[in-house]
Design a protein around this motif. Sequence first.
Motif, PDB file in Angstrom:
ATOM      1  N   THR A  29       0.863  -1.174   0.000  1.00 15.99           N
ATOM      2  CA  THR A  29       0.000   0.000   0.000  1.00 15.99           C
ATOM      3  C   THR A  29       0.902   1.227   0.000  1.00 15.99           C
ATOM      4  N   VAL A  30       0.804   2.021  -1.054  1.00 17.04           N
ATOM      5  CA  VAL A  30       1.669   3.188  -1.233  1.00 17.04           C
ATOM      6  C   VAL A  30       1.026   4.374  -0.518  1.00 17.04           C
ATOM      7  N   LYS A  31       1.639   4.797   0.568  1.00 13.43           N
ATOM      8  CA  LYS A  31       1.070   5.851   1.413  1.00 13.43           C
ATOM      9  C   LYS A  31       1.042   7.191   0.685  1.00 13.43           C
ATOM     10  N   LYS A  32      -0.032   7.945   0.911  1.00 15.71           N
ATOM     11  CA  LYS A  32      -0.130   9.286   0.333  1.00 15.71           C
ATOM     12  C   LYS A  32       0.420  10.317   1.315  1.00 15.71           C
ATOM     13  N   ILE A  33       1.307  11.161   0.810  1.00 13.52           N
ATOM     14  CA  ILE A  33       1.869  12.257   1.602  1.00 13.52           C
ATOM     15  C   ILE A  33       1.327  13.559   1.025  1.00 13.52           C
ATOM     16  N   THR A  34       0.695  14.353   1.853  1.00 14.09           N
ATOM     17  CA  THR A  34       0.122  15.615   1.390  1.00 14.09           C
ATOM     18  C   THR A  34       1.186  16.700   1.408  1.00 14.09           C
ATOM     19  N   CYS A  35       1.628  17.078   0.237  1.00  6.53           N
ATOM     20  CA  CYS A  35       2.628  18.144   0.088  1.00  6.53           C
ATOM     21  C   CYS A  35       2.644  18.546  -1.374  1.00  6.53           C
ATOM     22  N   GLY A  36       3.379  19.575  -1.703  1.00  4.11           N
ATOM     23  CA  GLY A  36       3.569  19.927  -3.098  1.00  4.11           C
ATOM     24  C   GLY A  36       4.549  18.943  -3.722  1.00  4.11           C
ATOM     25  N   LEU A  37       5.112  19.308  -4.849  1.00  3.46           N
ATOM     26  CA  LEU A  37       6.103  18.462  -5.504  1.00  3.46           C
ATOM     27  C   LEU A  37       7.447  18.705  -4.813  1.00  3.46           C
ATOM     28  N   PRO A  38       7.933  17.753  -4.011  1.00  7.05           N
ATOM     29  CA  PRO A  38       9.138  18.011  -3.218  1.00  7.05           C
ATOM     30  C   PRO A  38      10.411  17.900  -4.042  1.00  7.05           C
ATOM     31  N   SER A  39      11.498  18.394  -3.483  1.00  7.90           N
ATOM     32  CA  SER A  39      12.803  18.123  -4.066  1.00  7.90           C
ATOM     33  C   SER A  39      13.174  16.685  -3.745  1.00  7.90           C
ATOM     34  N   ALA A  40      14.026  16.076  -4.550  1.00  7.56           N
ATOM     35  CA  ALA A  40      14.449  14.705  -4.284  1.00  7.56           C
ATOM     36  C   ALA A  40      15.215  14.619  -2.963  1.00  7.56           C
ATOM     37  N   GLU A  41      15.954  15.653  -2.637  1.00  7.24           N
ATOM     38  CA  GLU A  41      16.735  15.652  -1.398  1.00  7.24           C
ATOM     39  C   GLU A  41      15.838  15.607  -0.164  1.00  7.24           C
ATOM     40  N   ASP A  42      14.601  16.095  -0.290  1.00 11.18           N
ATOM     41  CA  ASP A  42      13.676  16.129   0.851  1.00 11.18           C
ATOM     42  C   ASP A  42      12.856  14.848   1.009  1.00 11.18           C
ATOM     43  N   VAL A  43      12.957  13.936   0.054  1.00 12.35           N
ATOM     44  CA  VAL A  43      12.094  12.750   0.067  1.00 12.35           C
ATOM     45  C   VAL A  43      12.291  11.918   1.333  1.00 12.35           C
ATOM     46  N   SER A  44      13.529  11.668   1.708  1.00 17.09           N
ATOM     47  CA  SER A  44      13.796  10.834   2.883  1.00 17.09           C
ATOM     48  C   SER A  44      13.205  11.441   4.143  1.00 17.09           C
ATOM     49  N   LYS A  45      13.374  12.750   4.313  1.00 18.42           N
ATOM     50  CA  LYS A  45      12.842  13.437   5.492  1.00 18.42           C
ATOM     51  C   LYS A  45      11.313  13.375   5.509  1.00 18.42           C
ATOM     52  N   LEU A  46      10.675  13.597   4.362  1.00 13.90           N
ATOM     53  CA  LEU A  46       9.218  13.525   4.282  1.00 13.90           C
ATOM     54  C   LEU A  46       8.712  12.137   4.663  1.00 13.90           C
ATOM     55  N   MET A  47       9.413  11.116   4.205  1.00 16.09           N
ATOM     56  CA  MET A  47       9.002   9.750   4.514  1.00 16.09           C
ATOM     57  C   MET A  47       9.214   9.431   5.997  1.00 16.09           C
ATOM     58  N   ASP A  48      10.290   9.949   6.570  1.00 12.87           N
ATOM     59  CA  ASP A  48      10.499   9.768   8.010  1.00 12.87           C
ATOM     60  C   ASP A  48       9.328  10.356   8.801  1.00 12.87           C
ATOM     61  N   VAL A  49       8.954  11.575   8.458  1.00  9.58           N
ATOM     62  CA  VAL A  49       7.864  12.257   9.169  1.00  9.58           C
ATOM     63  C   VAL A  49       6.545  11.500   9.007  1.00  9.58           C
ATOM     64  N   ALA A  50       6.332  10.935   7.812  1.00 11.31           N
ATOM     65  CA  ALA A  50       5.087  10.216   7.522  1.00 11.31           C
ATOM     66  C   ALA A  50       5.137   8.747   7.942  1.00 11.31           C
ATOM     67  N   SER A  51       6.252   8.327   8.552  1.00 14.30           N
ATOM     68  CA  SER A  51       6.436   6.934   9.017  1.00 14.30           C
ATOM     69  C   SER A  51       6.232   5.921   7.896  1.00 14.30           C
ATOM     70  N   VAL A  52       6.840   6.203   6.743  1.00 12.36           N
ATOM     71  CA  VAL A  52       6.793   5.264   5.613  1.00 12.36           C
ATOM     72  C   VAL A  52       7.864   4.206   5.836  1.00 12.36           C
TER      73      VAL A  52
END
Length: 216
Positions: A5-28
């Motif tokens: 199940t691919v979790k949805k993260i509510t944000c704009g189009l992030p930079s690739a460098e921010d992907v890991s941090k966004l996933m940490d916050v979203a507990s992916v």
Amino acid sequence: MKEITVKKITCGLPSAEDVSKLMDVASVGFNPIDVVNWKDFPYCPDVKFRVAHTGEAILINYRVTEESVRAIAPADQGRVWEDSCCEFFVRAEGEDEYYNFECNCVGTLLVNFGKKGDRHHAPESILANIKRWSSLGREPFEERIGKCSWELSLVIPTTSLFNHDIKDLSGITLRGNFYKCGDLLQTPHFLSWSPIDLPQPCFHCPEFFGKLFFEK
């Protein structure tokens, strides 16, 4: 057949460098790429990935530890599978044609579409819109022998699925597989997330893709 199940993260189009941090916050959570499908290639580096989406883009974060690392391909659409390479193959349900997103450890990409044995390069504009970040930087280098840990993140807009008109990933189901390879490393290897039942190494096998359920 494996499923995610691919979790949805509510944000704009992030930079690739921010992907890991966004996933940490979203507990992916991470998933292993650890299926050794062919006994002639037993080496299994430590490889894992996590995947999420924003509605308008697929976000992928890979983490790898292996005994050597290589990034020789000089430009996009080159022979990245011969380097330390992470790959994402995906298709729509019920279709034989599929996309392959193959990315070496410094973010050099190969993107094709079509049926097995009849593949076509993505337009240059498609590759330009795929964001990449690597902990190893973006410059090519010869093989480095010795244990190395590295991280790679991709932001793949829905427009990268250029033969389909997908405006929003929310609620759809796709088929896909995730791979790690290194055809010309000192120890070649061919790992998959979802198992492959074929006699010889081959990732171009949509019949063995797992299911990807994209959250609404």
